[in-house]
Enzyme design. Sequence first.
Site, PDB file in Angstrom:
ATOM      1  CB  THR A 136       0.831   3.237  -5.822  1.00  0.00           C
ATOM      2  OG1 THR A 136       0.602   2.612  -4.562  1.00  0.00           O
ATOM      3  CG2 THR A 136       2.231   2.922  -6.280  1.00  0.00           C
TER       4      THR A 136
ATOM      5  CG  ASP B 232      -1.941   1.042   1.224  1.00  0.00           C
ATOM      6  OD1 ASP B 232      -2.746   1.024   0.291  1.00  0.00           O
ATOM      7  OD2 ASP B 232      -1.925   1.903   2.109  1.00  0.00           O
TER       8      ASP B 232
HETATM    9  P1  ADP Z   1      -2.878   2.293  -5.967  1.00  0.00           P
HETATM   10  O1  ADP Z   1      -2.238   2.619  -4.663  1.00  0.00           O
HETATM   11  O2  ADP Z   1      -2.617   3.341  -6.990  1.00  0.00           O
HETATM   12  O3  ADP Z   1      -4.299   1.916  -5.855  1.00  0.00           O
HETATM   13  P2  ADP Z   1      -2.459  -0.460  -6.669  1.00  0.00           P
HETATM   14  O4  ADP Z   1      -1.264  -1.289  -6.359  1.00  0.00           O
HETATM   15  O5  ADP Z   1      -3.726  -0.761  -5.985  1.00  0.00           O
HETATM   16  O6  ADP Z   1      -2.048   1.039  -6.484  1.00  0.00           O
HETATM   17  O7  ADP Z   1      -2.668  -0.578  -8.240  1.00  0.00           O
HETATM   18  C1  ADP Z   1      -3.677   0.124  -8.910  1.00  0.00           C
HETATM   19  C2  ADP Z   1      -3.560  -0.113 -10.396  1.00  0.00           C
HETATM   20  O8  ADP Z   1      -3.750  -1.494 -10.702  1.00  0.00           O
HETATM   21  C3  ADP Z   1      -4.634   0.646 -11.153  1.00  0.00           C
HETATM   22  O9  ADP Z   1      -4.096   1.214 -12.298  1.00  0.00           O
HETATM   23  C4  ADP Z   1      -5.626  -0.436 -11.467  1.00  0.00           C
HETATM   24  O10 ADP Z   1      -6.384  -0.118 -12.618  1.00  0.00           O
HETATM   25  C5  ADP Z   1      -4.747  -1.624 -11.704  1.00  0.00           C
HETATM   26  N1  ADP Z   1      -5.436  -2.901 -11.553  1.00  0.00           N
HETATM   27  C6  ADP Z   1      -6.134  -3.339 -10.498  1.00  0.00           C
HETATM   28  N2  ADP Z   1      -6.644  -4.574 -10.727  1.00  0.00           N
HETATM   29  C7  ADP Z   1      -6.235  -4.923 -11.970  1.00  0.00           C
HETATM   30  C8  ADP Z   1      -6.406  -6.081 -12.784  1.00  0.00           C
HETATM   31  N3  ADP Z   1      -7.097  -7.125 -12.364  1.00  0.00           N
HETATM   32  N4  ADP Z   1      -5.832  -6.088 -13.999  1.00  0.00           N
HETATM   33  C9  ADP Z   1      -5.115  -5.040 -14.418  1.00  0.00           C
HETATM   34  N5  ADP Z   1      -4.911  -3.923 -13.699  1.00  0.00           N
HETATM   35  C10 ADP Z   1      -5.467  -3.858 -12.500  1.00  0.00           C
END
Ligand code: ADP
Length: 560
Positions: free
Chosen positions: A100, A66
């Site tokens: 992020t 996170d």
């Molecule tokens: P943040 O802190 O920005 O939320 P995350 O590690 O949660 O960081 O990643 C978020 C990113 O991952 C976003 O761009 C989201 O669209 C992408 N994402 C989440 N689930 C999937 C998935 N199943 N396939 C592809 N991309 C995904």
Amino acid sequence: MANEGAGGQPVYILREGSTQSKGRDAQQFNIMAAVAVAEAVKSTLGPKGMDKMLVDPTGNVTVTNDGATILREVQIDHPAAQMIVEVARAQDDEVGDGTTTAVVLAGELLRKASDLMDRQIHPTVIATGYRMAADKAKELLQTIAVPVEKTDRELLEKIAFTAMTGKGAEAEGAMLSKLAVDAVLAVEDAGKVDTDNVKVEKMVGPGAMASQLIKGIALGKTRVVENMPKAVSKAKILLLNASMEIKKTQVDASIKIKSPQQMKTFLEQEEAMLLKNVEAISKSGANVLFCQKGMDDLVASHLGKKGIFAIKSVSESDMKKLSRATGARIVTKIEEIDPKDLGYAGIVEERKVSGDESLTFVEECKNPKAVTLFVRAGTATVMDELERALHDAIRVVSVVVEDGKVVPAGGAPEIELSLRLKQYASTIGGREQLAIESFANAMEIIPRTLAENAGLDPIDMLVSLRSKHEAKNGKNFGLNVYEGKPIDMLAAGIIEPLRVKTQAVGSAAEAAVMILRIDDVIASGGPSEQTISEAKQQAKRQLAAGRMGGGMPPGMGGFM
Ligand code: ADP
Ligand code: MG
């Protein structure tokens, strides 16, 4: 800081020990620091992102994916780097997810700005271009977004699931998503969701599958004394914010006690008073008491004799949640207890949950407006990461319930923004056009990083994503990181709240612009060693002379 003064003598205007960097140097340092922060969290982005292991000075270990948590836990000193940390904090406050993303975007915007400066484009021009691009991006995002109904449970669960992806909850993701949606819908009130009304209680136990939603409140406390009932069904609940202790201060306050006999009488009177309170509580019909203040064992045992279940020293925030869950009103004066103030729960029970540890459950509330997510996991480290994943899930579901708009995940909106912002740039012309183009290119950092973190070739992935988006009906294509190809994210049900993107783009641009506009960094030096020791000496002398009093600053004594 030295300037040429009259007669060629340098003029110093800053205190000794201060440091200053100016112009391109200052900008370069700031950009480097900000980019370093973005680099630090970049590898955690997306479902295939890696985790970080953080060890604090006392040896506590946090394993997390996170962004907000990482930046909170590590100590960052550089002022420009702190502005990027601020972006993460704002994102966490406003949306609870996408931290992020926001930080990585800010870093890339600054890196691109640095390239433009190398090409002799003035930072002010870049700042203007970035602002225009950010405004346009927010407008475009509205057209990319699709509406959802808050009654569409299935969709809400998918949003929760996307937010938890990559946070160590894969196996239990579907079950936890359901819990998060149940929790949000339970506390939703006229289209608004206050996530403070979702209490998270956690305890190491059999595993994540044992996590559950309690339609009421779980408290990490147990009844005051053993002779109280362990469970009360059809509970009539009194919430009391008044002390049930003998006030010790009264004794040494104003009463003069002349003999032991008098002391005894006095104590008996006190006890009689407390027993009167017990009587009043019992008469109100309450069979459960949550007391925000302390309670003497003597009082507790009398309550127990009346069959009343009581907990003392309940926190203020738990009192509020209990009130919202049971419908009870918090009473502050025992004399004013009215049966109408009592709340209701089907059952209040102290239950062993693991080993020797017990919790108190207030369950089967009628239409509770506060609920508890009881998180279980095999180990404390996993449990903490699950809690963070659930926090994100609860927040995104609330945001969608409030806003009713979502966007596809997997970098789809970023690619679409990138293409459309380039079209917009061509309508602007001038030097700002270059800045807007850079802004557009910076958007691609998100799908690029998702690909990199999944071990895919970022160039290949970007090329195929772009070509999908340039074709008809391709605007919802994002990167399937598992299969390494673009898919229609909307059709696949991989979606995020619109607000995650508007906030991330907005705050990343704002921070980048703020950092770009700085061309002078002045850090004041602290007082020198000599000044400190002189001040100490002076204070000592004054103390010795008995002149330090009335909070006078050292050095003023001599004038009195
Ligand atoms: P943040 O802190 O920005 O939320 P995350 O590690 O949660 O960081 O990643 C978020 C990113 O991952 C976003 O761009 C989201 O669209 C992408 N994402 C989440 N689930 C999937 C998935 N199943 N396939 C592809 N991309 C995904
Ligand atoms: Mg996320």
